[in-house]
Write an enzyme that holds these catalytic residues in place. Structure first.
Site, short mmCIF file in Angstrom:
data_model
loop_
_atom_site.label_atom_id
_atom_site.label_comp_id
_atom_site.label_asym_id
_atom_site.label_seq_id
_atom_site.Cartn_x
_atom_site.Cartn_y
_atom_site.Cartn_z
N ASN A 85 -96.23 38.74 -41.47
CA ASN A 85 -95.46 38.86 -42.70
C ASN A 85 -94.16 38.02 -42.63
O ASN A 85 -94.04 37.14 -41.78
CB ASN A 85 -95.20 40.31 -43.10
CG ASN A 85 -95.19 40.44 -44.62
OD1 ASN A 85 -94.27 39.95 -45.27
ND2 ASN A 85 -96.22 41.03 -45.18
N ARG A 86 -93.22 38.32 -43.52
CA ARG A 86 -92.13 37.36 -43.74
C ARG A 86 -90.87 37.66 -42.94
O ARG A 86 -90.51 38.82 -42.74
CB ARG A 86 -91.76 37.34 -45.23
CG ARG A 86 -92.85 36.72 -46.07
CD ARG A 86 -92.62 36.81 -47.56
NE ARG A 86 -93.74 36.15 -48.24
CZ ARG A 86 -94.93 36.72 -48.43
NH1 ARG A 86 -95.17 37.96 -48.01
NH2 ARG A 86 -95.91 36.07 -49.02
N HIS A 111 -96.19 34.80 -41.34
CA HIS A 111 -97.35 34.87 -40.44
C HIS A 111 -97.30 33.87 -39.28
O HIS A 111 -98.30 33.23 -38.95
CB HIS A 111 -98.64 34.67 -41.24
CG HIS A 111 -98.96 35.80 -42.19
ND1 HIS A 111 -98.45 37.07 -42.06
CD2 HIS A 111 -99.75 35.83 -43.32
CE1 HIS A 111 -98.91 37.84 -43.04
NE2 HIS A 111 -99.68 37.11 -43.82
N HIS A 185 -105.80 39.78 -40.12
CA HIS A 185 -105.77 39.57 -41.57
C HIS A 185 -107.16 39.61 -42.22
O HIS A 185 -107.47 38.79 -43.09
CB HIS A 185 -105.06 38.25 -41.87
CG HIS A 185 -104.31 38.25 -43.15
ND1 HIS A 185 -104.92 38.42 -44.38
CD2 HIS A 185 -102.99 38.15 -43.40
CE1 HIS A 185 -104.00 38.38 -45.32
NE2 HIS A 185 -102.82 38.22 -44.76
N TYR A 187 -109.92 40.75 -44.79
CA TYR A 187 -110.00 41.31 -46.14
C TYR A 187 -111.35 42.00 -46.28
O TYR A 187 -112.39 41.37 -46.07
CB TYR A 187 -110.00 40.22 -47.21
CG TYR A 187 -108.79 39.35 -47.31
CD1 TYR A 187 -107.87 39.52 -48.34
CD2 TYR A 187 -108.59 38.29 -46.42
CE1 TYR A 187 -106.78 38.68 -48.47
CE2 TYR A 187 -107.50 37.45 -46.56
CZ TYR A 187 -106.60 37.65 -47.58
OH TYR A 187 -105.54 36.81 -47.72
N ASP A 249 -98.94 44.17 -52.73
CA ASP A 249 -98.61 43.36 -51.55
C ASP A 249 -97.42 44.10 -50.93
O ASP A 249 -96.29 43.67 -51.01
CB ASP A 249 -98.26 41.92 -51.97
CG ASP A 249 -98.22 40.97 -50.77
OD1 ASP A 249 -98.41 41.44 -49.64
OD2 ASP A 249 -97.99 39.77 -50.98
N GLN A 286 -99.53 46.80 -44.30
CA GLN A 286 -99.38 46.02 -45.51
C GLN A 286 -100.70 46.11 -46.26
O GLN A 286 -101.76 45.78 -45.72
CB GLN A 286 -99.09 44.55 -45.16
CG GLN A 286 -98.82 43.64 -46.35
CD GLN A 286 -97.35 43.65 -46.80
OE1 GLN A 286 -96.49 44.20 -46.09
NE2 GLN A 286 -97.07 43.07 -47.94
N GLU A 313 -103.24 45.35 -43.27
CA GLU A 313 -102.62 44.72 -42.10
C GLU A 313 -101.68 45.71 -41.42
O GLU A 313 -100.56 45.92 -41.85
CB GLU A 313 -101.83 43.49 -42.54
CG GLU A 313 -102.66 42.47 -43.29
CD GLU A 313 -101.80 41.57 -44.17
OE1 GLU A 313 -101.00 40.80 -43.62
OE2 GLU A 313 -101.90 41.67 -45.40
C1 FUC Z 1 -100.45 39.03 -46.96
C2 FUC Z 1 -99.33 39.07 -47.89
C3 FUC Z 1 -98.68 37.82 -48.18
C4 FUC Z 1 -99.55 36.59 -48.20
C5 FUC Z 1 -100.68 36.66 -47.21
C6 FUC Z 1 -101.74 35.64 -47.39
O1 FUC Z 1 -100.04 39.25 -45.66
O2 FUC Z 1 -98.36 40.04 -47.54
O3 FUC Z 1 -97.93 37.91 -49.35
O4 FUC Z 1 -99.98 36.33 -49.48
O5 FUC Z 1 -101.23 37.88 -47.07
#
Ligand code: FUC
Length: 346
Positions: A85-86, A111, A185, A187, A249, A286, A313
């Site tokens: 994350n950021r 990331h 990450h 999905y 998000d 997340q 996440e």
């Molecule tokens: C997630 C989000 C981010 C970003 C990423 C690809 O971790 O928190 O905003 O878009 O995926």
């Protein structure tokens, strides 16, 4: 239990990549590769026994190393690090010294930066015994990489067991104080990709609070989910009350004992009858409902796109290096970073 490994092509700079398939006797199998430590498929039966892949991923390395994938950066299935994350503007201080992380998401560091752990080719060793098969991945991140201090040794152990439990165990050590926040990450789409994820149900009994953000950067406030769109403390469809057209998000604060493997989320989908339970030692998760997920056309077939998968996440909170009130993400020499997440595939 069974594990196989086979060549999966080469990166653009000529590094060999392998694909590993972990399977058990209950029709559950997981494929992953050592490029980015990426989980490329999770195959599980539905209520009628039909086995399908329930995550966003490709069966060709080129799809992951393509310029389009790098530009759109959906991070499908990848290991994220050093910092998931950021980090606002990429800036943070450790012991009074300012560090500048690589900027790769607007004005922020996301990331792990431009070449995060998701783009490394990891060393891989397999292991197997009666009830488990798995892969030990390891890599080295040199002092200064993407702006981070300290030489970091990192390992991720992926294990599938006979009870349909997939465990992701992360470890690291450093020779200088640094920051670390690793995650994966993947999905999920429990319909096998046939439908968007709006009718997937999410339940987070311990997700009673979330970190408020402005432009996805935490303000520092931790707010209760009660009476908001973020309330998933009892089972709710993801599409039921989206907080905005962009969906979720959001980092949820998990109310569980520190460093103790505890239930974070239950993701289910009634038509398929499939369900994934996520357990973690991490303090947050997340939930990203994939609004910016790109479409990809591979061999004439267009797949994915907006809301095609939900990422869960498990992590420390975004921008923790700038929020001393959040659980710390500092790792000091002599300490061992250790986090575990489990997906119970049912
Ligand atoms: C997630 C989000 C981010 C970003 C990423 C690809 O971790 O928190 O905003 O878009 O995926």
């Amino acid at each position: 239990m069974k594990i196989t490994r086979k060549p999966f092509g080469e990166t653009k700079d000529g590094k060999k990549v392998e694909l590993f398939t972990l399977s058990n006797n209950n029709q559950v199998s997981i494929t992953l590769m050592n490029y980015g430590g990426t989980v490329t498929s999770v195959n599980m039966p539905d209520k009628n026994g039909k086995v399908e892949n329930v995550i966003c991923g490709f069966d060709k390395l080129d799809a992951y190393t393509s310029d389009k994938f790098k530009a759109d950066c959906p991070y499908f299935g990848a290991i994220i690090g050093r910092y998931g994350n950021r980090i606002a503007k990429g800036l943070y201080k450790i012991d009074g010294k300012e560090y500048h992380g690589a900027i790769n998401n607007g004005e922020n560091h996301l990331h792990g930066g431009i070449k995060g752990f998701d783009k490394k080719v990891w060393k891989a060793e397999t292991f197997e015994n009666k009830d488990q098969v798995g892969v030990n991945l390891s890599c080295f991140s040199p002092d200064g990489e993407e702006g981070y201090p300290g030489n970091l040794n990192v390992s991720v152990r992926y294990t599938l067991d006979s009870k349909n439990c997939f465990t992701l165990h992360y470890e690291a050590d450093t020779d200088k104080t640094t920051v670390i926040n690793m995650t994966n990450h993947t999905y999920f789409n429990l319909t096998g990709g046939k439908k968007k994820i709006f009718d997937h149900e999410l339940e987070m009994p311990s997700g009673k609070k979330y970190t408020e953000t402005i432009d996805l950067i935490p303000t520092g406030k931790i707010l209760p989910v009660k009476d908001t769109a973020y309330d998933f403390t009892s089972k709710k469809k993801i599409g039921k009350d989206l907080p905005s057209p962009d969906g979720y998000d959001t980092n949820f604060v998990l109310d569980h004992p520190k460093d103790t493997l505890s239930l974070a989320t239950i993701l289910s989908e009634s038509e398929s009858g499939r369900c994934i339970k996520v357990y973690t030692t991490q303090p947050g998760i997340q939930i990203y409902s994939g609004y910016y997920n790109p479409e990809f056309t591979i061999d004439g077939v267009t797949k994915f796109g907006k809301y095609s998968g939900v990422a869960m996440e498990t992590q420390h909170f975004p921008d923790s290096p700038n929020h001393p009130e959040f659980p710390t993400t500092l790792l000091k020499p002599g300490e061992k970073y250790s986090q575990t997440t489990q997906w119970k595939i049912g």
